[in-house]
Design a protein around this motif. Sequence first.
Motif, PDB file in Angstrom:
ATOM      1  N   PHE A 107      36.417  23.863 -26.443  1.00 33.88           N
ATOM      2  CA  PHE A 107      36.582  25.214 -25.888  1.00 33.88           C
ATOM      3  C   PHE A 107      36.750  25.199 -24.374  1.00 33.88           C
ATOM      4  O   PHE A 107      37.300  26.133 -23.792  1.00 33.88           O
ATOM      5  CB  PHE A 107      35.427  26.143 -26.294  1.00 33.88           C
ATOM      6  N   ARG A 108      36.316  24.119 -23.719  1.00 37.11           N
ATOM      7  CA  ARG A 108      36.460  24.020 -22.257  1.00 37.11           C
ATOM      8  C   ARG A 108      37.860  23.559 -21.840  1.00 37.11           C
ATOM      9  O   ARG A 108      38.172  23.517 -20.660  1.00 37.11           O
ATOM     10  CB  ARG A 108      35.421  23.061 -21.686  1.00 37.11           C
ATOM     11  N   HIS A 109      38.699  23.226 -22.788  1.00 40.15           N
ATOM     12  CA  HIS A 109      40.035  22.715 -22.472  1.00 40.15           C
ATOM     13  C   HIS A 109      41.020  23.818 -22.115  1.00 40.15           C
ATOM     14  O   HIS A 109      42.132  23.533 -21.702  1.00 40.15           O
ATOM     15  CB  HIS A 109      40.594  21.901 -23.634  1.00 40.15           C
ATOM     16  N   HIS A 110      40.646  25.073 -22.300  1.00 42.00           N
ATOM     17  CA  HIS A 110      41.548  26.187 -21.985  1.00 42.00           C
ATOM     18  C   HIS A 110      40.942  27.064 -20.901  1.00 42.00           C
ATOM     19  O   HIS A 110      39.782  27.463 -20.986  1.00 42.00           O
ATOM     20  CB  HIS A 110      41.826  27.041 -23.222  1.00 42.00           C
ATOM     21  N   SER A 111      41.744  27.357 -19.895  1.00 44.27           N
ATOM     22  CA  SER A 111      41.330  28.255 -18.825  1.00 44.27           C
ATOM     23  C   SER A 111      42.071  29.577 -18.944  1.00 44.27           C
ATOM     24  O   SER A 111      43.304  29.598 -19.000  1.00 44.27           O
ATOM     25  CB  SER A 111      41.634  27.627 -17.462  1.00 44.27           C
ATOM     26  N   MET A 112      41.316  30.654 -18.927  1.00 41.57           N
ATOM     27  CA  MET A 112      41.909  31.989 -18.881  1.00 41.57           C
ATOM     28  C   MET A 112      42.433  32.287 -17.479  1.00 41.57           C
ATOM     29  O   MET A 112      43.274  33.155 -17.304  1.00 41.57           O
ATOM     30  CB  MET A 112      40.876  33.054 -19.267  1.00 41.57           C
ATOM     31  N   LEU A 113      41.935  31.566 -16.477  1.00 45.49           N
ATOM     32  CA  LEU A 113      42.229  31.858 -15.072  1.00 45.49           C
ATOM     33  C   LEU A 113      43.419  31.094 -14.519  1.00 45.49           C
ATOM     34  O   LEU A 113      44.098  31.571 -13.608  1.00 45.49           O
ATOM     35  CB  LEU A 113      41.001  31.527 -14.202  1.00 45.49           C
ATOM     36  N   ALA A 114      43.672  29.905 -15.022  1.00 40.26           N
ATOM     37  CA  ALA A 114      44.599  28.955 -14.402  1.00 40.26           C
ATOM     38  C   ALA A 114      45.986  29.523 -14.127  1.00 40.26           C
ATOM     39  O   ALA A 114      46.569  29.244 -13.074  1.00 40.26           O
ATOM     40  CB  ALA A 114      44.705  27.692 -15.253  1.00 40.26           C
ATOM     41  N   ALA A 115      46.518  30.315 -15.021  1.00 47.25           N
ATOM     42  CA  ALA A 115      47.872  30.843 -14.842  1.00 47.25           C
ATOM     43  C   ALA A 115      47.983  31.759 -13.626  1.00 47.25           C
ATOM     44  O   ALA A 115      49.072  31.920 -13.073  1.00 47.25           O
ATOM     45  CB  ALA A 115      48.313  31.601 -16.099  1.00 47.25           C
ATOM     46  N   ASN A 116      46.854  32.313 -13.178  1.00 47.51           N
ATOM     47  CA  ASN A 116      46.856  33.199 -12.021  1.00 47.51           C
ATOM     48  C   ASN A 116      46.404  32.504 -10.738  1.00 47.51           C
ATOM     49  O   ASN A 116      46.305  33.151  -9.695  1.00 47.51           O
ATOM     50  CB  ASN A 116      45.984  34.425 -12.293  1.00 47.51           C
ATOM     51  N   CYS A 117      46.130  31.218 -10.825  1.00 51.16           N
ATOM     52  CA  CYS A 117      45.633  30.468  -9.675  1.00 51.16           C
ATOM     53  C   CYS A 117      46.733  29.622  -9.044  1.00 51.16           C
ATOM     54  O   CYS A 117      47.717  29.280  -9.707  1.00 51.16           O
ATOM     55  CB  CYS A 117      44.487  29.550 -10.106  1.00 51.16           C
ATOM     56  N   LYS A 118      46.524  29.269  -7.793  1.00 52.48           N
ATOM     57  CA  LYS A 118      47.444  28.374  -7.079  1.00 52.48           C
ATOM     58  C   LYS A 118      47.472  27.007  -7.754  1.00 52.48           C
ATOM     59  O   LYS A 118      48.504  26.362  -7.843  1.00 52.48           O
ATOM     60  CB  LYS A 118      46.997  28.246  -5.621  1.00 52.48           C
TER      61      LYS A 118
END
Length: 139
Positions: A107-118
């Motif tokens: 479950f830690r392999h996916h970030s909900m945030l990454a697509a909006n981050c630099k």
Amino acid sequence: MNIQIINGPNLNLLGVREKSIYGDSSFESYLETLKSRYPQLNIAYYQSNVEGEIINKLHEIGFSFDGVVMNAGAYTHTSVAIADAIAAVKTPVVEVHISNVYKREEFRHHSMLAANCKGVIAGFGMDSYRLAIESLIAQ
């Protein structure tokens, strides 16, 4: 240059919790190392275990600071609301993780945030924060 570091849930326990994963130093002691390494920067620090408070902090500084280093802890994997807050502000955000999340539970392999981050930096221990700051300085 104003850099805001935001740490999410349970990161107030660094140096005490799960030392085999997170090490035995508190974040506050590492923060002093960062501040002495980058005296030319104004490095602010904020930690909360509460999702809404993290969102409020992003709204507060997201149009005036030069960069955010964000370790959202477990909210990384669950919070659409924090992802939306990152997308809503103009300040670039670098997602960081102390551990290599890809060596941990699925479950830690996916970030909900990454697509909006630099960008995302993971697995370099506390040095992940320094690497994030370096990326913001270079922008």
